[in-house]
Each structure stands twice: as C-alpha cells, then as structure tokens.
Design an enzyme around this catalytic site. Structure first.
Site, PDB file in Angstrom:
ATOM      1  N   HIS A 136     -70.240  10.144 -43.127  1.00  0.00           N
ATOM      2  CA  HIS A 136     -71.386   9.937 -42.350  1.00  0.00           C
ATOM      3  C   HIS A 136     -71.710   8.445 -41.754  1.00  0.00           C
ATOM      4  CE1 HIS A 136     -74.840  11.558 -42.454  1.00  0.00           C
ATOM      5  NE2 HIS A 136     -75.528  11.502 -43.192  1.00  0.00           N
TER       6      HIS A 136
ATOM      7  N   ASN B  68     -64.254   8.080 -33.038  1.00  0.00           N
ATOM      8  CA  ASN B  68     -62.956   9.106 -32.319  1.00  0.00           C
ATOM      9  C   ASN B  68     -62.157   7.725 -31.464  1.00  0.00           C
ATOM     10  OD1 ASN B  68     -63.636  11.230 -33.230  1.00  0.00           O
ATOM     11  ND2 ASN B  68     -65.191  11.539 -30.816  1.00  0.00           N
TER      12      ASN B  68
ATOM     13  N   HIS C 245     -62.077  18.245 -37.973  1.00  0.00           N
ATOM     14  CA  HIS C 245     -61.216  16.969 -37.990  1.00  0.00           C
ATOM     15  C   HIS C 245     -60.586  17.357 -39.898  1.00  0.00           C
ATOM     16  CE1 HIS C 245     -62.712  13.906 -35.226  1.00  0.00           C
ATOM     17  NE2 HIS C 245     -63.691  14.846 -35.348  1.00  0.00           N
TER      18      HIS C 245
HETATM   19 FE1  HDD Z   1     -68.544  14.404 -36.207  1.00  0.00          FE
HETATM   20  C1  HDD Z   1     -66.603  15.152 -38.919  1.00  0.00           C
HETATM   21  C2  HDD Z   1     -66.586  12.330 -35.385  1.00  0.00           C
HETATM   22  C3  HDD Z   1     -69.924  14.292 -32.898  1.00  0.00           C
HETATM   23  C4  HDD Z   1     -70.620  16.963 -36.877  1.00  0.00           C
HETATM   24  N1  HDD Z   1     -66.417  14.061 -37.195  1.00  0.00           N
HETATM   25  C5  HDD Z   1     -66.048  13.742 -37.979  1.00  0.00           C
HETATM   26  C6  HDD Z   1     -64.730  12.754 -38.322  1.00  0.00           C
HETATM   27  C7  HDD Z   1     -65.017  12.387 -37.261  1.00  0.00           C
HETATM   28  C8  HDD Z   1     -65.650  12.601 -36.554  1.00  0.00           C
HETATM   29  C9  HDD Z   1     -63.957  11.376 -36.819  1.00  0.00           C
HETATM   30  C10 HDD Z   1     -64.050  12.994 -39.835  1.00  0.00           C
HETATM   31  C11 HDD Z   1     -64.378  12.694 -40.755  1.00  0.00           C
HETATM   32  C12 HDD Z   1     -63.160  12.651 -41.783  1.00  0.00           C
HETATM   33  O1  HDD Z   1     -62.597  11.854 -41.120  1.00  0.00           O
HETATM   34  O2  HDD Z   1     -63.598  13.268 -42.862  1.00  0.00           O
HETATM   35  N2  HDD Z   1     -68.239  13.516 -34.580  1.00  0.00           N
HETATM   36  C13 HDD Z   1     -67.389  12.742 -34.410  1.00  0.00           C
HETATM   37  C14 HDD Z   1     -67.755  11.644 -33.026  1.00  0.00           C
HETATM   38  C15 HDD Z   1     -69.153  12.372 -32.375  1.00  0.00           C
HETATM   39  C16 HDD Z   1     -68.928  14.174 -33.650  1.00  0.00           C
HETATM   40  C17 HDD Z   1     -67.160  10.454 -32.787  1.00  0.00           C
HETATM   41  C18 HDD Z   1     -69.574  12.096 -30.977  1.00  0.00           C
HETATM   42  C19 HDD Z   1     -69.312  11.208 -30.584  1.00  0.00           C
HETATM   43  N3  HDD Z   1     -70.133  15.919 -35.419  1.00  0.00           N
HETATM   44  C20 HDD Z   1     -70.738  15.503 -34.585  1.00  0.00           C
HETATM   45  C21 HDD Z   1     -71.906  15.772 -34.125  1.00  0.00           C
HETATM   46  C22 HDD Z   1     -71.814  17.174 -35.149  1.00  0.00           C
HETATM   47  C23 HDD Z   1     -70.949  16.679 -35.988  1.00  0.00           C
HETATM   48  C24 HDD Z   1     -72.423  15.827 -32.791  1.00  0.00           C
HETATM   49  C25 HDD Z   1     -72.774  17.937 -35.446  1.00  0.00           C
HETATM   50  C26 HDD Z   1     -74.061  18.267 -35.305  1.00  0.00           C
HETATM   51  N4  HDD Z   1     -68.052  16.043 -37.736  1.00  0.00           N
HETATM   52  C27 HDD Z   1     -69.057  16.631 -37.993  1.00  0.00           C
HETATM   53  C28 HDD Z   1     -69.363  17.547 -39.571  1.00  0.00           C
HETATM   54  C29 HDD Z   1     -67.874  16.937 -40.148  1.00  0.00           C
HETATM   55  C30 HDD Z   1     -67.508  15.860 -38.590  1.00  0.00           C
HETATM   56  C31 HDD Z   1     -69.502  19.362 -39.337  1.00  0.00           C
HETATM   57  C32 HDD Z   1     -66.911  17.962 -40.179  1.00  0.00           C
HETATM   58  C33 HDD Z   1     -66.275  16.743 -41.591  1.00  0.00           C
HETATM   59  C34 HDD Z   1     -67.615  15.943 -42.218  1.00  0.00           C
HETATM   60  O3  HDD Z   1     -68.288  15.545 -41.145  1.00  0.00           O
HETATM   61  O4  HDD Z   1     -67.579  15.332 -43.190  1.00  0.00           O
HETATM   62  O5  HDD Z   1     -69.987  17.614 -40.520  1.00  0.00           O
END
Ligand code: HDD
Length: 713
Positions: A343, A152, A79
């Site tokens: 978060h 999402n 993202h």
């Molecule tokens: Fe995630 C970012 C949505 C599964 C780990 N995620 C991130 C963002 C969105 C989502 C919208 C962007 C946030 C922003 O605008 O700053 N992610 C989802 C959805 C998931 C999902 C809807 C499943 C239903 N994500 C998911 C899993 C993991 C992560 C299973 C790890 C175990 N996601 C992350 C992250 C991020 C992230 C690496 C990258 C930047 C952040 O968190 O702040 O931690």
C-alpha cells in the site's frame, strides 16, 4: 556472483536447521484433521458397505473437501502475476538532513524487506514475457512500522488522475466479450483508449521500448514514480523521487525472442529469480534519490505532481544512498507472495505524500482492494504483512482475527486501562503529516501545468540509440498491426506525430497507411465535458534535448559483467572433453552458468572416453532461454549437422544478436546456419581450448548483444 559469503552461510545454516527439524518432527508427525484428530485412513471415504453410498457423517472427508473448495482467493485486479523474495536493505549514507525516517538515518540498521515483482495486465497464470510494465514493490519492515515503496520498472505512468485508472485497466485487460487477448496490450480496446488519451504518450514510449520485455527481474530498474516528500525533524520538506538501480545492469530481450520464451518457458522470469537466489547469486539494487527543495517546486518546465513526467537526471542527479539484497526465496508462494498486501499509504515518520492526483487515489484503493482480495480488515495479521514494530490499538474483532485482545478497554481516551495505549508525541516517533499550506476552492479540474503531453515523450524518444528507436517503431507496428479498427490506428499515428514525425511515418509505413494531417476531435485533454472543446494539449520546450539515463544502451547502470548469464554448450557423443572443460571453467570463473545440451539426456561420452553429464536435450533446450552459445570441437560434433534443432538453435541466437563461439569441428556446424555470415559476434578458433577464444567470448558477452547485427538479419 557470490556477493556475500556471510549471507550464504546464514542461508545454508537456516536450511540445515529446517532439515534437522523436519527429521525430528517426522518421527511423530501423524496426519490429523484441522482439529488435531489423528487420521487412520486417508484413502477411503466412509461408506455404507464397501460398494455403498458415502455417509454424510464422514467429517474427515467433508473437512478435507471443504477446505480444498475454498483454497483460492481472488487474484489481484492488476499485477496478478508475481514473483517475490526476502532480503535486506542497508544504508550507505545517512539522510538525517532530509528525513527523520530512522531506517534512512542510521547506517548500522539493516532493514528486512520483502519484494514482489509483477506484470500488470495478465492473470496469475499468464506468461512472464508479455510486453508490459513490471511492478516493483518493496516492503521495508522498519522499527518504526512498515514502509511500502510500491513502484514500477518505468518512472512515469499512463494517466494523471486516479479517476482514469479503472478505464485504463478495463481497456488493457482481455476484452470483456471474448476474454482475449491474455496479458497483452496489442488489441483494439487498449489502443482505442490510448489514442483518446494524449497524456499517455510518454508512458507509451516506455511501454513500447525494451524496458517492457526485461531479460530478468534482476536486470530491471525500479522507480517510485510519484514525487514523494522527505520530512526532517525540523519539519522541513524536500520532494523526493526514488530509483532502484540493478547491479547487473538494465537489460531487455527482443520481441521475437520474448514471444518464443513465452512458449518455451512461461515462468522464465520467476524461475530465473528463484534459481539465482537458490544458487547464492543474490540480486542487488542500489537505492537512489533525487531531492528537490520545497522552494524549487515550480522551478521546472513540468509539474512535479504530474505522474506522466520524470525529473531528468541531468537536472537533478540521483544520489545513491543504500543497497538492497534479495537472499531468500519464499517458503510458500501463497502464504507470502500471494498474501502480501502492499500500500503506497504505508509510510513511516519522515516520508510523506504529495498532492499528485494519481497517488492520492492510490491512497484509497489499496486497503479497499485487500478487503475483497484477502477478505478481512485483519490482513495486517497475516505473517508476511505483520510489522516488526510493536503494535497496539483499539481496533478489534472482524473475520479471522488472530490476536486475542485482553482486558475490557478498547477505546481512547480511557482511565480504566490507565490511558493505554497512549498517543505518541512527535519526539516519541508519532506520525505527523507535513503541514502543507492549502488555500483553495473545491474544484473538479486538472491543472493547466499538466497539459504538456508530448515533450517528455519526445525527450525519451530522442534519448534512445537508433537501435532502441527501431525497437520502439517495431513494437508499435506489432501492437497497432493487431488493432483491427482503422480509425484507432490512424488516431494513434496522429498522436505519435506530435512526438516525432519520423517515428509516426515509420510506424505508418509498416501499417501500410499514412499519418493523418490533423488530430481527430473530440479528444480527451484530461478535462471535463465543458472544457474539452477549449483546451488543447500543449508542447513545452524542454530544458534538455536528450538524457542518457533514459536509454538502456547508454545508461550508466549498464554493467558489463557476465555474472549469472547462461551459456548453452551444443554437444554430442564424441565431443572433445577438454574443449568443453576449458570453456566451461573460463565462463564459470567469470560468473556465468553453463548447460550441456545433447541429443539425449543422461550422459554422453567424449572423444577421450569420459562421461559428460547432459543437462538438457535438444527437445527441451532453446536458444531463447540462453544468453550465448558455444559449440566445442570433436569429431562427434559433426553429427549435429543432422539435428534440425541445432541449426534452429544457432539461427535464433544469430537472429537475436547473441554471441556465438565455436572451436575446431564446432566451426563447421556454423556453415549450415546464418552464422556463417560471420561478424564480430561470431567468435571462432581452429584450435581446441584457445584462451583467446574464451577471453574474447567473455568480453563480448559483457555487451549483452551485438545489436549492430540487426541490420543484417
Ligand atoms: Fe497500483 C497493485 C504499482 C497506480 C490500484 N500497483 C499494484 C502493484 C504495483 C502497483 C507494483 C502490485 C503490488 C503487489 O505486488 O502486490 N499502481 C502502481 C504504480 C502506479 C499505480 C507504480 C502509478 C504510479 N494502482 C494505481 C492506481 C490505482 C491502483 C492509480 C487505483 C486508483 N494497484 C491498485 C490496486 C492493486 C494495485 C487495485 C491491485 C492489488 C493490490 O493493489 O494490492 O489496488
């Protein structure tokens, strides 16, 4: 679409205040170092003689360059590319019966929000129109603390367990040896992984549909994806699924168009959101919830904890409970859009988690990622992340700590600080986790209730109109067509055949291969090595065969407004001015925007001798950046026959099923284009300023596209 005069006025007043402030500041605003020392020369470094070497002593140069050298922070691992806006959330209906979250109890509370939309796979500078899932993150600044709904634009996910998230992302990101392709899933490693992960099939159907190429961020649905819990004051829990329904309807573009938009304007979505808000066309979504009593946890054919499943609206209707309006662009992209830290674990009393194993992993991941991305456990002090609720605790120090904590007490319990800060009792708003009963063995296993990987994929496919099904088939042909390894293509076809045989056969035909008769082994069933040979993915009979809510074209939220739609007027010197004016007025009063396109910038002169301001030249404009096209009347218009870009413009509009209107001499231009095969999407009139023409054009545009035309092109 001026939806709130009041908010417009607020926004305007704020801007005026800013301007006045800047004016008064400008008189005594000197350039200084970060230490506040006024700078006399910002053009030359300090040297030993005017042609001599630079001196290390030059603290002004060193400070400026050092700061510049450290201006970037790591982009988000997923993202990375995002666009955001401020706004507010208003509750229509108290949810007190289900949750004690105050912002969902009191209809008088207006909760400020900050919303960030994103693509998943691409880097920060990648194109907006990649085929991808869109992130839809909402930070509610509630009086009880920050609540983040990090969702999402699709209601399900690729995988069932957080353990597979790094694998999924490694597979979809550019391949590690050559860093290609950027922001796209059409490559071997992604489909290699997918073809070995049957649980991804439902999400693959969504990702191959037009949901993955939205017309606008303002025209997307949003979903919380996981099942969460609402908990009320009696400590009763209801399972809850969150939905955001856009007031402008849910619309996509076509894939050929998406690829061309990426070339013409890779900031298409970012710019669209920014301009809509600047123009006072504030995007709006309604918040809906599906509520399921605790007692019904096992009532359905699917497991509520499985994030590859949705709850069909036919089984549990969506109750609309409030509205979100985005009415202010960020002042600074880095400070706000880049530094915002979402978060799923930021919850407030009354909202709680379920044991969805994907959600559980996320609850660890997001704080962890902020530590490396924002660089300090004090990221909550960055203005965009600060809570509006009072904040007191004994956490101290760390990199870049902003707060100056006073006193000698930084522990609890204490007597020296009078016991402060105190723990809050439940009736004082203290957060208490839902006391779910757990009696279990420690296992590393996947529940067998998660083993149905295909039936909701079939439900999704069956719910689409033939047009939408065709788009899915074409998307799969494109993606798999880019895959070089034959075995991966075949393995994917094997999985597709479990969703729908005709779908698999049609995709296979485009690839020039046949669908394999058996699924290749070994295949991942979401279990460990010992169980892998024994367990097969299952297919469960679904309670319903088709759900209109899953189709963008049948969807109830599909709106037929043309508000904020953009119409290109193909013009030239000698255009009929009243033809332009009348159509412009009609479209603008229906809320659409009009751009005058001509062979050169500046002004053109109408048949009547009046000057008309040109917005874009044919060098800059392209059909893919507009929703519809109008060719006015006037002798001068006939000159457009010789402008190559004009025919290309109209041909693309025709190909992408857009509505084309022409009057008088404008209709002659159509004869050199594919639009000469007039259908009901090509609306013409011999008369200048024909009211029927504008009325029909507006009515047709409300349908978004004339999809039937696809058969023709
Ligand atoms: Fe995630 C970012 C949505 C599964 C780990 N995620 C991130 C963002 C969105 C989502 C919208 C962007 C946030 C922003 O605008 O700053 N992610 C989802 C959805 C998931 C999902 C809807 C499943 C239903 N994500 C998911 C899993 C993991 C992560 C299973 C790890 C175990 N996601 C992350 C992250 C991020 C992230 C690496 C990258 C930047 C952040 O968190 O702040 O931690």
């Amino acid at each position: 679409m001026k939806n709130s005069k009041e908010s417009n006025q607020d926004h305007y007043d704020e801007k005026q205040k800013d301007l006045e402030l800047n004016k008064s500041n400008a008189d005594n605003q000197f350039l200084t170092t970060n230490q506040g020392v006024k700078i006399n020369d910002n053009n030359n470094s300090l040297k030993a003689g005017e042609r001599g070497g630079s001196l290390l002593e030059d603290f002004i140069l060193r400070e400026k360059i050092t700061h510049f050298d450290h201006e970037r922070i790591p982009e988000r691992i997923v993202h990375a590319r995002g666009s955001a806006a401020h706004g507010y959330f208003e509750l229509y209906k108290s949810m007190e019966q289900y949750t004690k979250a105050e912002f969902l109890n009191d209809t008088n509370i207006k909760t400020p929000v900050f919303v960030r939309f994103s693509t998943v796979a691409g880097s920060k500078g990648s194109t907006d129109l990649a085929r991808d899932v869109r992130g839809f993150s909402v930070k509610f600044y509630t009086q009880q603390g920050n609540y983040d709904l990090v969702g999402n634009n699709m209601p399900v996910f690729f995988i069932q367990d957080a353990m597979k998230f790094p694998d999924l992302i490694h597979a979809v990101k550019p391949e590690p040896h050559n860093e290609m392709p950027q922001a796209g899933s059409a490559h071997d490693t992604f489909w290699d992984f997918i073809s070995l992960m049957p649980e991804s099939m439902h999400m693959i159907m969504w990702a191959m549909s037009d949901r993955a190429i939205p017309r606008s961020l303002r025209m997307m649905e949003g979903f919380g994806v996981h099942t969460f819990r609402f908990v009320n004051t009696k400590n009763e829990s209801h399972f809850v699924k969150f939905h955001w329904k856009p007031k402008l309807g849910t619309h996509g573009v076509v894939w050929d168009e998406a690829q061309k938009i990426s070339g013409k304007n890779s900031d298409f979505h970012k710019q669209d959101l920014w301009e809509a808000i600047e123009n006072g066309n504030f995007p709006e979504w309604e918040l809906g919830v599906q509520l399921i009593p605790e007692a019904d946890e096992h009532k359905y054919d699917f497991d509520l904890l499985d994030p590859t499943k949705l709850v069909p609206e036919e089984l549990v209707p969506v109750m609309i409970i409030g509205k979100m309006v985005l009415n202010k662009n960020p002042d600074n992209f880095f400070a706000e859009t880049e530094q915002v830290a979402f978060h799923p674990g930021h919850v407030v009393p009354g909202i709680d988690f379920t044991n969805d194993p994907l959600l559980q992993g996320r609850l660890f991941s997001y704080t962890d990622t902020q530590l490396s991305r924002l660089g300090s456990p004090n990221f909550h002090e960055i203005p965009i992340n600060r809570t509006v609720a009072p904040m007191h605790n004994n956490q101290r120090d760390g990199h870049m700590r902003q707060e100056v904590n006073t006193g000698r007490v930084a522990y609890h319990p204490n007597s020296l600080g009078g016991g402060c800060p105190f723990q809050a009792k439940i009736d004082q708003g203290g957060f208490v986790s839902f006391n779910e009963r757990i009696d279990a063995q420690k296992v590393r296993e996947r529940s067998t209730s998660f083993a149905d990987h295909f039936s909701q994929a079939t439900l999704f496919y069956n719910s689409q109109t033939p047009i939408e099904q065709n788009h899915i088939i074409k998307a799969l042909r494109f993606e798999l067509g880019k895959v070089e390894t034959l075995a991966i293509r075949e393995r994917t076809l094997g999985l597709l055949s479990k969703i729908d045989t005709t779908l698999a056969v049609k995709v296979a035909k485009g690839l020039g291969i046949t669908v394999p008769s058996t699924l290749e082994k070994p295949i991942n069933h979401g279990v460990g090595a010992d169980a892998n040979d024994k367990q097969e993915p299952t297919n469960v009979k679904q309670a319903i065969k088709s759900s209109d809510a899953l189709s963008m074209l049948k969807n109830k939220t599909l709106s037929d407004t043309i508000a904020t739609r953009q119409v290109a007027f193909l013009c030239a010197d000698g255009v009929n001015g009243s033809s332009v004016d009348r159509m412009k007025k009609a479209l603008e009063s229906a809320g659409a925007g009009v751009k005058i396109i001509a062979p050169h910038l500046g002004t053109i002169v109408s048949e009547e001798g009046n000057e008309i301001k040109v917005d874009q030249s044919y060098l800059i404009a392209a059909s893919v950046l507009f929703d519809a096209v109008f060719i006015p009347s006037g002798e001068g218009i006939l000159k457009l026959m010789d402008v190559a870009e004009v025919a290309e413009f109209i041909n693309d509009s025709f190909k992408h099923c857009k509505f084309i209107a022409a009057e008088g001499e404008g209709t002659d231009i159509l004869s050199i284009t594919n639009a000469k095969n007039a259908d009901k999407g090509v609306i013409t009139s011999e008369k200048t300023g024909d009211k029927n023409l504008s009325n029909t054009f507006i009515k047709m545009m409300g349908k978004h596209r004339l999809w039937e035309r696809e058969k023709l092109v």
